[in-house]
Structure formats: C-alpha cells, structure tokens
Motif scaffolding. Sequence first.
Motif, PDB file in Angstrom:
ATOM      1  N   ARG B   9      41.441  39.338  28.433  1.00  0.00           N
ATOM      2  CA  ARG B   9      40.133  38.802  29.694  1.00  0.00           C
ATOM      3  C   ARG B   9      41.731  39.255  30.947  1.00  0.00           C
ATOM      4  O   ARG B   9      41.276  39.478  32.259  1.00  0.00           O
ATOM      5  N   PHE B  10      42.618  39.993  30.846  1.00  0.00           N
ATOM      6  CA  PHE B  10      43.065  40.552  31.217  1.00  0.00           C
ATOM      7  C   PHE B  10      42.629  42.162  31.714  1.00  0.00           C
ATOM      8  O   PHE B  10      42.448  42.680  33.263  1.00  0.00           O
ATOM      9  N   LEU B  11      42.103  42.812  30.862  1.00  0.00           N
ATOM     10  CA  LEU B  11      41.128  43.991  31.123  1.00  0.00           C
ATOM     11  C   LEU B  11      39.712  43.800  32.018  1.00  0.00           C
ATOM     12  O   LEU B  11      39.281  44.654  32.672  1.00  0.00           O
ATOM     13  N   GLU B  12      39.309  42.677  31.704  1.00  0.00           N
ATOM     14  CA  GLU B  12      38.250  42.179  32.384  1.00  0.00           C
ATOM     15  C   GLU B  12      37.942  41.912  34.080  1.00  0.00           C
ATOM     16  O   GLU B  12      37.973  41.828  34.386  1.00  0.00           O
ATOM     17  N   GLU B  13      39.466  41.033  34.519  1.00  0.00           N
ATOM     18  CA  GLU B  13      40.432  41.139  35.061  1.00  0.00           C
ATOM     19  C   GLU B  13      40.139  42.514  35.802  1.00  0.00           C
ATOM     20  O   GLU B  13      39.830  42.601  37.656  1.00  0.00           O
ATOM     21  N   ALA B  14      41.147  42.845  35.479  1.00  0.00           N
ATOM     22  CA  ALA B  14      41.184  44.105  35.883  1.00  0.00           C
ATOM     23  C   ALA B  14      40.029  45.007  36.191  1.00  0.00           C
ATOM     24  O   ALA B  14      39.920  45.864  37.202  1.00  0.00           O
ATOM     25  N   LEU B  15      39.006  44.845  35.800  1.00  0.00           N
ATOM     26  CA  LEU B  15      37.506  46.031  35.960  1.00  0.00           C
ATOM     27  C   LEU B  15      36.843  45.124  36.977  1.00  0.00           C
ATOM     28  O   LEU B  15      36.804  45.583  37.980  1.00  0.00           O
ATOM     29  N   LYS B  16      37.264  43.808  37.307  1.00  0.00           N
ATOM     30  CA  LYS B  16      36.989  43.061  38.364  1.00  0.00           C
ATOM     31  C   LYS B  16      37.787  43.606  39.704  1.00  0.00           C
ATOM     32  O   LYS B  16      36.727  44.133  40.594  1.00  0.00           O
ATOM     33  N   LYS B  17      38.196  43.954  39.269  1.00  0.00           N
ATOM     34  CA  LYS B  17      39.268  44.732  40.639  1.00  0.00           C
ATOM     35  C   LYS B  17      39.474  45.852  40.979  1.00  0.00           C
ATOM     36  O   LYS B  17      38.914  46.598  41.886  1.00  0.00           O
TER      37      LYS B  17
END
Lengths: 513, 62
Positions: B9-17
């Motif tokens: 989830r953390f990495l997916e959020e990072a991807l969006k940013k």
Amino acid sequence: MKILILQLARLGDIYLTWPTVHALRKKFPGANLQFLCRSYYQSATVGMSQIDKVWAMPTALLLEPLFKEADQNSMASESCLSESIAKFGDWAEKIKAERFDLIINLSFSPFSSYLTHFLTENETQVRGYTRTNDGYLSLPDDGAAYFYAQVGVGRSNRFHLSDLFAEIAGVGIVPDDWVSPLALLQQSPFFKKGESSESSFRICVHVGASASYKCLRSEPWAQVLKFIAEEYEKSNLDKALDLFLVGTQAEGSGISLPENRNVRVHNVCGKTQLIDVFALVQSSDLVVGCDSVVIHMASLAKIPCFNFSFSTVNFYETGPIAEGSRVLYSEFPEMLNSRRAAKEIVLMAQSASSYGPLVTRFENKFSDFSPSFEWDLIRALYLGETFPKFQNPKVLSLLVDTFHFGLQQLDSLEVIDQNEVRSERVNSMKKSTLQVFDQVSGLMKALETQAPEISPLLRWFQTELIRVPQGDFRSVLLATKEIYSKSHAIAVYWREVNSQDQIQRSENARDLF
Amino acid sequence: MSNPENLERFLEEALKKLNRSAEQIVETGGYSQEAEKIRMLEELIKEQLHHENTHSAVSQTR
C-alpha cells in the motif's frame, strides 16, 4: 568504442546472453565492452571474460529511502521520494558519464527502456527497447520489434532467445560462440578430471528452477531418479552411474535417493555456488532438468541435455542448444510419465535412438515438434516465406474490410495541404480519424477472438504502427498508410488464394509489397 | 511496517505521488531527464509489486 549491454532479467537470460557477448567481442575486438545486470544475478557474469566492466544495479540500495520510511510511516513523504529520486539519479548518472557509443538493451521491460534512453547521448546508437524523446516506447531495430510483437509465453515464436539477443545486438552467433570458462571451472572442487569419467557415466540433474511452474515437484523427481537407477541396472552399460543432484537445499531435501549396485547418488543441493554447478555441468556426460539456468550452462559447455518441458514455457525459445539434446514435452508436470522419462534418459546415456515422440536438437535447430499455422505466418511475415493458407471466409472478409476502411480514412487525410495542418478544420478531421483508428483497433481485437491463429499478423500490424517514426504530418501519414497497405495486401492475397483454392508456392511475401 | 500488505500500500501511494510529479514536470517543461528519472523510479517500484522485470525475458509481463 564503448559498448554497454543491458541484461536486467535473471540468471538464465544472462547465460543466454554469453554467446552474443562473445560474438560482439569478435566483431569489435578493440571495443570497451561493459555489461549491466542486477546485483542479485551478478554471479552469472563470472567467467564472461570478454567483458571489461560489469555494472551491478543495487535495487535494494536504490530503494532504501522508501523501504526505511515504510518501516515508520504509512505514507511516503515528499522528502523521502526526493531522496529516492536523487539516489537513483546519482547511480544512473555515473553510468551515463561513460558516454557510450552503442547501447544494446537485451531486457524487455518498461524500466529498461527508460534507463536505455536516459543513458543515451546524442551520438549514441541504440538497439533494443528504448524511449522516444517524449517518453513513448521506441523499437529502433527489427529484432526489438519482432520481440515486442511475437515473443513470450502463449505466443508462437520458435526462434531461440539466444538468436534473438544476437539479432538485436546486430551480430550472428555460431556454435563456437557458445563457450564455457573452462580454466575457471577447473578451479572448482566440483570439477571432475577427465580420467575419472572413463569409469563412470555422470549425469547432472537440476531438481529445481527459477519458478515452481517450470519444474517438477520433489515426489515426481524422486520417482524419475528411482526409475533411472532401475533402467540403468537393466541396460547393457558396464560403467557405474554417478547422479549429481543440484539445486537449492529446499529443492533437494524432499527427494529420497535410490540405492542400486551400479548407481551412486550425490545430493549436493544447497552445497554449491553457481560456478560450482557450472563445473559439475562441464564435467558431466549428460544434464537433466526442466527450463532452468543449468540447461543454459550445458549449452555453453556443449553437454547434451535431456529437458523436461511444459506448456508454461517454450522450449523453442529457451531449450537446450547442445547437439543431440532431447526435449520431452508434457502439457503439465502432472502428466509426465516418469518411467518413460527414465527410459529415455538411459537411452540417451546409451547413445540410442529414443522411443519418441521427442524433440531433438540436430544441426543447430530443433526437429519439428508440431505444425503451426501461427509459426508459418510468422515466417511469412518476417522471413518472406510463403503465407500459410487461411480459410475462414467470414474473418477474412472482415479483415479485408477493416484494413480497407483504415486506408480510406488515411486517403481522406492525404488531401490536406501541409500549410493548413494546424487549422481547425484539419484538427477536427484528424480527431475523427484517430477515433476511426480506435475503432480499427477494437475490430482487430474482435477478429483475434474469432481467429486467434491470425494473432501474429495483427501483432505485427500494431507493432509496425508503434514504430512509425516521429516526423511531420505527411511523413507520419505516409508511413502509416504503407503499413495499412501491406496488411490489406496480405488479406487480399489470402482471399484470392482461397478463391483459386490453391496456394502459389513460388509466391514470395516480399513480392506482395 | 514489516507487513507486506502495508508495504505494498505504501509503495502504491508512492507511485501515485511520483506519477503526479512526472506529469507536472512534463506539463510545464516537457519530457526532461528529471521526468525520466521519476519514470524509472516508478518502474523500479512497480517491479517490487509485481516482480515483473526480474522474470525471464520471455515471461508474460515484460
């Protein structure tokens, strides 16, 4: 001259790149050859003596700021992202500073295409996947385009991956380009001297693979080994049999070992470095395994293989190369007949003919396994051979109409004067044409569902559209029209052949264009 | 955050940013080396999620 070869896949693909590197060294004897791989798989470059420098990409280190923050927070902060970008940028800039004359990307991932473009200077020549100056995928050479269109599980390619790597690199490979690092292997404690092989027959069995879907589980392996021992006892071979089992400790732990008078089993799973496995392969008479790195080591060492292959992999692409190697294909591992496999392995040890049907590596190619319309179509499209007969009048009619429809749209744009390219009227025409192309794309998908066997043609068509170079309106239009015309010509040819109810064997695909 | 789901989830959020940053850079200054660095990092992160790039060259995802 400075050349960079990118190979960012796993161990097996790195070994399959060795012949290309060998051929590149022959082609550019004075060049500075550098190689980029992931640090995790760097051990597969040990012994690749033609390389002047290996760059290892430390993925975990590059992503460290992110992983650290993930331990403490639920969201990535701007500063953490900036730190990651900076860390990654610093690493990539160091490689870029080498200012390569030629970059050969033998990886086929989006990441590798971005990295290749990033490392490219104005004067750098690039082969393999890269990006355009505005970030779109670019397929600069025919080899890369072929790979994009036709290669992968579920597709019909039958060219070996090593040949495709060479094609992309712009070299041809010959049997002598498959070379093992003999002097280095001889230093391994697992390397056996030549004289001892006279008293026993050695088989190196790889009981694992990089992924579970590619290999047998431990129970069927144990059964195959037991049957090998039994069949060997029954055979007329007077030498003892030494079976060396290689793999990880976990892969080797579940296998019970057969005990026979003439058969000695050495389970060295988990006790070897990669180079030791290579040494064992080199000092074996035969290698047995599924689709795995050990098979590729055997190809380099020119040791024949008995390869178990399943529908989850494509042995034409990644199977053994050494002359006389044999492939036993079963759709799924569960369908493998262990007794028959063991019999075939012992027949190979006796240099006897197989019971068949097996695929054999002979004169640098695999014997035909099964006829394939798709493979014939690929050969027609890329090698100029005769198109296979396609007899589906309904799909054929739709195919002709679809390409014709696209051509009509392009014709309507051709009347546009270069000076009014940016006018509102023309913009509106271009917009509607793009919508038509989307419709064409949708029709293609529908046709592919109706007749999956024509997928190679549709993928060729779509890939060629991607390859249309950036340029002014007219040049893009003409290049696009040429692709539609070629595709239309093939569909019309099929229709005409059907109406004549015969294939003119002498007709060459290139004549159509 | 040793839990793999949380990390994902953390990495997916990072991807969006990262994706938003790259798009902003492209919109304002075109496709630059800065944008390309972000795109590379994005792809590197995606590989951690799906392991796609470390598969064989002929795996389905490439």
